[in-house]
Every structure is written in C-alpha cells, then in structure tokens.
Design a protein around this motif. Structure first.
Motif, mmCIF file in Angstrom:
data_model
loop_
_atom_site.group_PDB
_atom_site.id
_atom_site.type_symbol
_atom_site.label_atom_id
_atom_site.label_comp_id
_atom_site.label_asym_id
_atom_site.label_seq_id
_atom_site.Cartn_x
_atom_site.Cartn_y
_atom_site.Cartn_z
ATOM 1 N N ILE A 1 1.031 -1.553 -0.065
ATOM 2 C CA ILE A 1 0.122 -0.014 -0.066
ATOM 3 C C ILE A 1 0.906 1.124 -0.071
ATOM 4 O O ILE A 1 0.644 2.612 0.857
ATOM 5 N N SER A 2 1.952 1.239 -0.527
ATOM 6 C CA SER A 2 3.156 2.001 -0.683
ATOM 7 C C SER A 2 3.024 3.851 -1.121
ATOM 8 O O SER A 2 2.526 4.408 -1.345
ATOM 9 N N THR A 3 2.344 3.805 -2.146
ATOM 10 C CA THR A 3 1.437 4.575 -2.857
ATOM 11 C C THR A 3 0.667 5.306 -1.998
ATOM 12 O O THR A 3 0.101 6.298 -2.239
ATOM 13 N N ALA A 4 -0.958 4.279 -1.601
ATOM 14 C CA ALA A 4 -2.396 5.023 -0.816
ATOM 15 C C ALA A 4 -1.241 5.449 0.098
ATOM 16 O O ALA A 4 -1.771 6.462 0.651
ATOM 17 N N MET A 5 0.068 5.013 1.132
ATOM 18 C CA MET A 5 0.618 5.852 1.630
ATOM 19 C C MET A 5 0.714 6.811 1.442
ATOM 20 O O MET A 5 0.881 7.904 1.885
ATOM 21 N N LYS B 1 8.805 7.706 -0.548
ATOM 22 C CA LYS B 1 8.493 6.046 -0.677
ATOM 23 C C LYS B 1 9.742 5.376 -1.540
ATOM 24 O O LYS B 1 10.245 6.018 -2.640
ATOM 25 N N HIS B 2 10.001 4.966 -0.332
ATOM 26 C CA HIS B 2 10.777 3.611 -1.212
ATOM 27 C C HIS B 2 10.492 2.555 -1.732
ATOM 28 O O HIS B 2 9.849 1.497 -0.251
ATOM 29 N N MET B 3 11.586 2.098 -2.135
ATOM 30 C CA MET B 3 11.835 0.350 -2.590
ATOM 31 C C MET B 3 12.696 -0.312 -2.110
ATOM 32 O O MET B 3 13.675 0.147 -2.617
ATOM 33 N N THR B 4 12.917 -1.624 -1.132
ATOM 34 C CA THR B 4 13.958 -1.867 -0.251
ATOM 35 C C THR B 4 15.391 -2.609 -1.365
ATOM 36 O O THR B 4 16.249 -2.266 -1.467
ATOM 37 N N HIS B 5 14.418 -3.625 -2.180
ATOM 38 C CA HIS B 5 15.086 -3.930 -3.280
ATOM 39 C C HIS B 5 15.997 -2.932 -4.065
ATOM 40 O O HIS B 5 17.015 -2.912 -5.068
ATOM 41 N N HIS B 6 15.272 -1.637 -4.667
ATOM 42 C CA HIS B 6 16.613 -0.477 -4.656
ATOM 43 C C HIS B 6 17.293 -0.093 -4.239
ATOM 44 O O HIS B 6 18.798 0.450 -4.937
ATOM 45 N N HIS C 1 -3.001 3.468 14.020
ATOM 46 C CA HIS C 1 -1.912 2.864 12.770
ATOM 47 C C HIS C 1 -1.137 4.580 12.303
ATOM 48 O O HIS C 1 -0.081 4.937 12.708
ATOM 49 N N LEU C 2 -1.762 5.007 11.746
ATOM 50 C CA LEU C 2 -1.623 6.899 11.762
ATOM 51 C C LEU C 2 -0.790 7.326 12.270
ATOM 52 O O LEU C 2 -0.022 8.185 12.696
ATOM 53 N N ARG C 3 -1.783 7.021 13.755
ATOM 54 C CA ARG C 3 -1.630 7.919 15.024
ATOM 55 C C ARG C 3 -0.381 7.413 15.624
ATOM 56 O O ARG C 3 0.119 8.745 16.401
ATOM 57 N N ALA C 4 -0.013 6.817 15.338
ATOM 58 C CA ALA C 4 0.227 5.503 16.306
ATOM 59 C C ALA C 4 1.681 6.087 15.620
ATOM 60 O O ALA C 4 2.971 6.310 16.360
ATOM 61 N N LEU C 5 1.851 5.889 14.364
ATOM 62 C CA LEU C 5 3.345 6.350 13.595
ATOM 63 C C LEU C 5 3.620 8.224 13.866
ATOM 64 O O LEU C 5 4.988 7.966 13.767
ATOM 65 N N CYS C 6 2.061 8.779 13.980
ATOM 66 C CA CYS C 6 2.510 10.270 13.944
ATOM 67 C C CYS C 6 3.393 10.581 15.691
ATOM 68 O O CYS C 6 4.334 11.444 15.414
ATOM 69 N N PHE D 1 -7.884 4.650 1.641
ATOM 70 C CA PHE D 1 -7.895 3.297 1.780
ATOM 71 C C PHE D 1 -9.316 2.165 2.454
ATOM 72 O O PHE D 1 -10.303 2.778 2.934
ATOM 73 N N GLU D 2 -8.736 0.953 1.952
ATOM 74 C CA GLU D 2 -10.357 0.375 2.173
ATOM 75 C C GLU D 2 -9.410 -0.971 2.546
ATOM 76 O O GLU D 2 -8.440 -1.471 2.909
ATOM 77 N N ALA D 3 -10.632 -1.638 3.206
ATOM 78 C CA ALA D 3 -10.548 -3.140 3.992
ATOM 79 C C ALA D 3 -9.748 -3.907 2.929
ATOM 80 O O ALA D 3 -10.224 -3.659 1.576
ATOM 81 N N PRO D 4 -9.096 -4.892 3.299
ATOM 82 C CA PRO D 4 -8.202 -5.609 3.005
ATOM 83 C C PRO D 4 -9.801 -6.247 2.424
ATOM 84 O O PRO D 4 -10.571 -7.270 3.482
ATOM 85 N N PRO D 5 -8.887 -7.142 1.032
ATOM 86 C CA PRO D 5 -10.194 -8.406 0.436
ATOM 87 C C PRO D 5 -9.796 -9.569 1.302
ATOM 88 O O PRO D 5 -9.160 -9.735 1.980
ATOM 89 N N ALA D 6 -11.114 -10.519 1.447
ATOM 90 C CA ALA D 6 -11.002 -11.509 2.051
ATOM 91 C C ALA D 6 -11.309 -12.840 0.461
ATOM 92 O O ALA D 6 -12.087 -12.402 0.101
ATOM 93 N N ARG D 7 -10.252 -12.738 0.574
ATOM 94 C CA ARG D 7 -10.024 -13.934 -0.647
ATOM 95 C C ARG D 7 -9.159 -15.275 -0.716
ATOM 96 O O ARG D 7 -7.881 -14.735 0.740
ATOM 97 N N GLU D 8 -8.795 -16.156 -0.691
ATOM 98 C CA GLU D 8 -8.792 -17.359 -1.211
ATOM 99 C C GLU D 8 -7.623 -17.053 -2.726
ATOM 100 O O GLU D 8 -7.846 -17.028 -3.732
#
Length: 244
Positions: free
Chosen positions: A16-20, A84-89, A164-169, A208-215
């Motif tokens: 969710i890095s771009t949404a973040m 916003k960083h990608m760790t593999h970069h 989570h955002l409150r805790a991070l801030c 932000f959207e709730a995570p989908p329930a899926r298999e």
C-alpha cells in the motif's frame, strides 16, 4: 542533516506504499518523493520493467546524486518530507550511511498477496524483486545501530488505518491530521513516470480500503517465490506495530 523531518518508508512493490504516499501528501505540511532510486536500480540491473527506458530517461541514475538530493532541502521547503522507497532498490554497492539520518519505517505485506498482484503488471518475478529479504537485512542493520524501525503490516494497517497513522505520527513526534485518511482520486504530479503501469487502483481510490477477503491460488514459479519469501515475512511480522 537538520530539518526537515525526513521519513523513509521502505516497502516492496504491490504493497500500500502509493496509497500511503497519498496520505502523507494530503497533509498541508508534507512533500513526497516517489521511488527516487528506481532509475538507478533499472540502469544498474538491466531488468525489463514496464516503461523501463522512460524511467531511466526521466530519473537520476547516479545514486550519489539521488542521496544528495534526499538529504538536502525538501521540495518547497516543506517541514515534513515523506520518501517512498523500495528496499530492493538498495543495491549492494550503495552506501547506507545516509539512511541512519532518516526516520525509517518498514512496510510489509504477505508475499502471497504481493506476488499475486505483481504478476498482473510484470509476468516474471524473483524473490529479490519484492524486497522482503532486503527489508530483513535493513531492519537488522538499523537495530544493530540502536535505531530499530517500526514495522507496519499492510493487512493490519488497512483494518485500522487511523490508529496506525496516529501511532506512527506519535513515534515521529508530529501531529496526526484527518487529511491523511482521504484524498482526491486521480494522478498526482508527484507520481513517478511509471504510474500508468502500476497505479490504476490508487488513481481510482479516495482513501484506504479494507483488505479483501479472498483465497489466493498461486502456482509454479509465482508460488515458489512467495514460499521463499515467507520466512522473511514471518520474521518481520512478529515485530510489527500493534495498535488498539
């Protein structure tokens, strides 16, 4: 380094890095940077990614110049700068000294979810493409220096984004803003040139959207990659931020 407050969110792709990034950019006090090491990464590895040539032509391929910019003045002299960083970069030849001057956070996601999403935009995937091994190494490096970063699991986050955002801030020592929870749909000038290939879902979103329930049903090489990354994910998942 001094002000601004530089926040480095180290993620893997299809998280969710771009949404973040949208959430932070929606603050009135924050500038953002979208994967500033991507052009260097592609130029050095020769990997075939969507819009590879455009990314290289548009970006900076000298990692030292990238680092110089990231540790200089923030865009628009903003007091907060979300990177916003990608760790593999973080390729092996890149010095890490500058990273310890940032406020570092790790953003993780179940590799089965990552791989299932990744192969929709790029058919081939290797374990190192999704960054979990590199996140474990970066966590260990920062922890050894006495600065263990918080770890945010995207599934947990999407079930309680405000908490989570409150805790991070709070950890960062800045105020939370309700503006972080919603944003306007569509592209932003801050999006990387690769955005048309990867950001369709974010462009359609307004929060932000709730995570989908899926298999998930992975097979072949994709399933093998997810399985290879699972021990790294479990290691970081055990360290994740927990909020009420």
């Amino acid at each position: 380094m001094s002000a601004p407050l530089r926040i480095a969110m180290w993620s893997g792709p299809r998280n969710i890095s771009t949404a973040m990034m949208r959430a932070w950019e929606n603050r009135e006090d924050c500038a953002v940077s979208d994967e500033p090491l991507y052009a260097h990464y592609l130029a050095q590895t020769g990997l075939d990614h969507p819009a590879r040539d455009e990314v290289i032509a548009d970006g900076e391929t000298d990692w030292r110049k990238v680092v110089g910019a990231l540790t200089g003045a923030a865009p628009g002299d903003a007091p907060v700068w979300y990177q916003k960083h990608m760790t593999h970069h973080l390729l092996p030849h890149i010095d890490h000294g500058w990273i310890r001057g940032l406020r570092n956070v790790l953003l993780i996601r179940d590799p089965r979810e990552v791989v299932a999403s990744y192969v929709k935009s790029r058919a081939q995937v290797e374990a190192d493409d999704i960054g979990l091994r590199q996140q474990v190494a970066l966590y260990a490096e920062l922890a050894a220096a006495g600065d263990a970063p918080p770890v945010i699991d995207s599934g947990d986050f999407l079930r309680a984004p405000e908490a989570h955002l409150r805790a991070l801030c709070g950890w960062l020592g800045i105020g939370f803003s309700q503006r972080m929870l919603h944003w306007r749909a569509g592209p932003r000038a801050s999006d990387g040139i690769w955005a048309p290939h990867w950001y369709a879902h974010v462009w359609a979103s307004t929060g932000f959207e709730a995570p989908p329930a899926r298999e998930l049903a992975l097979d072949g090489a994709a399933a093998a990659v997810a399985e290879a990354c699972m021990p790294h994910y479990r290691q970081l998942h055990a360290l994740r931020m927990r909020v009420d």
